[in-house]
Design a protein around this motif. Sequence first.
Motif, short mmCIF file in Angstrom:
data_model
loop_
_atom_site.label_atom_id
_atom_site.label_comp_id
_atom_site.label_asym_id
_atom_site.label_seq_id
_atom_site.Cartn_x
_atom_site.Cartn_y
_atom_site.Cartn_z
N ASP A 67 -0.91 -0.25 7.72
CA ASP A 67 0.26 -0.95 7.16
C ASP A 67 -0.17 -2.22 6.43
OD1 ASP A 67 2.08 0.87 8.01
OD2 ASP A 67 2.64 -0.21 9.85
N VAL A 68 -1.03 -2.99 7.09
CA VAL A 68 -1.49 -4.26 6.51
C VAL A 68 -2.27 -3.98 5.22
CG1 VAL A 68 -2.97 -6.29 6.88
CG2 VAL A 68 -1.54 -5.44 8.76
N GLU A 69 -3.13 -2.97 5.32
CA GLU A 69 -3.95 -2.62 4.16
C GLU A 69 -3.06 -2.23 2.96
OE1 GLU A 69 -7.74 0.28 3.47
OE2 GLU A 69 -7.29 -0.31 5.54
N GLU A 70 -2.03 -1.44 3.27
CA GLU A 70 -1.12 -1.01 2.19
C GLU A 70 -0.38 -2.21 1.60
OE1 GLU A 70 1.54 2.32 2.99
OE2 GLU A 70 2.79 1.73 1.30
N GLU A 71 0.07 -3.09 2.47
CA GLU A 71 0.78 -4.30 2.00
C GLU A 71 -0.09 -5.11 1.05
OE1 GLU A 71 2.46 -6.87 5.10
OE2 GLU A 71 3.37 -5.05 5.93
N ASN A 72 -1.36 -5.27 1.43
CA ASN A 72 -2.29 -6.04 0.58
C ASN A 72 -2.48 -5.36 -0.77
OD1 ASN A 72 -2.62 -7.92 2.58
ND2 ASN A 72 -4.48 -6.97 3.42
N LEU A 73 -2.60 -4.04 -0.72
CA LEU A 73 -2.80 -3.30 -1.98
C LEU A 73 -1.57 -3.43 -2.88
CD1 LEU A 73 -4.52 -0.03 -0.72
CD2 LEU A 73 -5.52 -1.68 -2.31
N ILE A 74 -0.39 -3.33 -2.28
CA ILE A 74 0.85 -3.43 -3.08
C ILE A 74 0.98 -4.83 -3.69
CG2 ILE A 74 3.39 -3.48 -2.90
CD1 ILE A 74 3.14 -1.03 -1.02
N ALA A 75 0.59 -5.85 -2.90
CA ALA A 75 0.65 -7.23 -3.42
C ALA A 75 -0.27 -7.37 -4.63
CB ALA A 75 0.28 -8.21 -2.33
N ARG A 76 -1.47 -6.81 -4.50
CA ARG A 76 -2.45 -6.88 -5.59
C ARG A 76 -1.92 -6.11 -6.82
NH1 ARG A 76 -5.68 -9.24 -8.77
NH2 ARG A 76 -7.20 -7.90 -9.80
N ARG A 77 -1.33 -4.95 -6.53
CA ARG A 77 -0.77 -4.11 -7.59
C ARG A 77 0.33 -4.87 -8.35
NH1 ARG A 77 3.25 -0.21 -8.66
NH2 ARG A 77 2.38 1.77 -9.41
N ASP A 78 1.25 -5.49 -7.59
CA ASP A 78 2.35 -6.23 -8.22
C ASP A 78 1.81 -7.34 -9.11
OD1 ASP A 78 4.13 -4.63 -6.97
OD2 ASP A 78 4.69 -6.05 -5.39
N MET A 79 0.72 -7.97 -8.64
CA MET A 79 0.15 -9.09 -9.41
C MET A 79 -0.43 -8.59 -10.74
SD MET A 79 -2.16 -12.05 -7.77
CE MET A 79 -3.73 -11.55 -8.41
N ILE A 80 -1.16 -7.49 -10.65
CA ILE A 80 -1.75 -6.94 -11.89
C ILE A 80 -0.63 -6.60 -12.89
CG2 ILE A 80 -3.04 -4.99 -12.89
CD1 ILE A 80 -4.55 -4.79 -10.20
N ILE A 81 0.42 -5.97 -12.37
CA ILE A 81 1.54 -5.57 -13.24
C ILE A 81 2.19 -6.79 -13.88
CG2 ILE A 81 3.91 -4.65 -13.13
CD1 ILE A 81 2.82 -2.46 -11.22
N LYS A 82 2.39 -7.82 -13.05
CA LYS A 82 3.07 -9.03 -13.55
C LYS A 82 2.21 -9.76 -14.58
CE LYS A 82 5.76 -12.86 -11.89
NZ LYS A 82 5.84 -13.90 -10.88
N GLU A 83 0.95 -9.97 -14.22
CA GLU A 83 0.06 -10.74 -15.10
C GLU A 83 -0.14 -10.08 -16.45
OE1 GLU A 83 -3.53 -11.28 -12.94
OE2 GLU A 83 -2.82 -13.12 -11.95
N ASN A 84 -0.11 -8.75 -16.47
CA ASN A 84 -0.38 -8.03 -17.72
C ASN A 84 0.89 -7.53 -18.42
OD1 ASN A 84 -3.45 -7.91 -17.72
ND2 ASN A 84 -2.93 -7.18 -15.66
#
Length: 293
Positions: A67-84
């Motif tokens: 669960d924690v691992e998935e949360e971290n990945l989703i946070a990273r994913r959201d950041m990439i999407i937002k920044e780009n």
Amino acid sequence: MKTIKGLIAAGLAETEAARRIIREDAMKRVYKDYPELKDIDGRIIDIRKDRLIAVIDHDERLAKRYDVEEENLIARRDMIIKENHIDPEFDMEKSICAKCGDTGFVRGKDGTPRVCSCKRAELEECYESCGLGDYTSFTMKNYRDDYLGEPEKRSEIKKQMLRAMLGVGDTASKPLWVYSGAPQTGKTYLAVIMAKTAISLGKSAFYTKCENLAMLESDTIEDVKRIDFLVIDDFADDVTLHGDTGSVLNAVLEIRAASGLCTILVSALPLADLISGCDMRVSGKLGRAGKIS
Ligand SMILES: [Zn+2]
């Protein structure tokens, strides 16, 4: 004959395939430009599978870790999407037509559904198959009450025909209508646009000249008995006395009346003359018809 609902339904598989292709293309583009995103999405899918196994295994600690691992990945994913400035829904299937959501129907101001403008080709194909192929320029948009004089009368006739076609108010109890009007008063134009309007509202409809009725293919005649709305133009007493027209007309009107389906006969002759001159079986039905004039 083809109905507009049938044509729209037949195109649904194609639309679905197109939506899938558009989604896949968008994903391919984004993943090519941002490989990390592709990697993250792949890992999220794997983690969800592993987590499921951990849950089945009753290994709560391991499940929690996923669960924690998935949360971290989703946070990273959201950041990439937002920044780009990537479309956050790049991996979702989207409607090709925003107006109708690919259903083919939109609701008009009055709340009734009508065929969406994205289905113009289907409408044209349907008109063609419903006896309206020769009248491409006859449209409700081009129609004017004052085109042939007596605008108020024409406006009233148009409203009466619409009421009959839609079966509103007291018109619902009368399935058969006769619209009589002098020659050259635009009867055919009105008859054609009524059939087109019915189709654009999703109904099944057919337009034919009375003299052509008996020449239709037997499948079409069977359809004509059961469609929502039928217009028979150039209706005259003598036509019903030639060949099979009287018996075909009688059979069509009989079944349509029994099912409460609206038929409008368009004629240059007054109803009284039609009743006295028509094939006997048809005359009997005309006696119970509503009058539009
Ligand atoms: Zn649409």
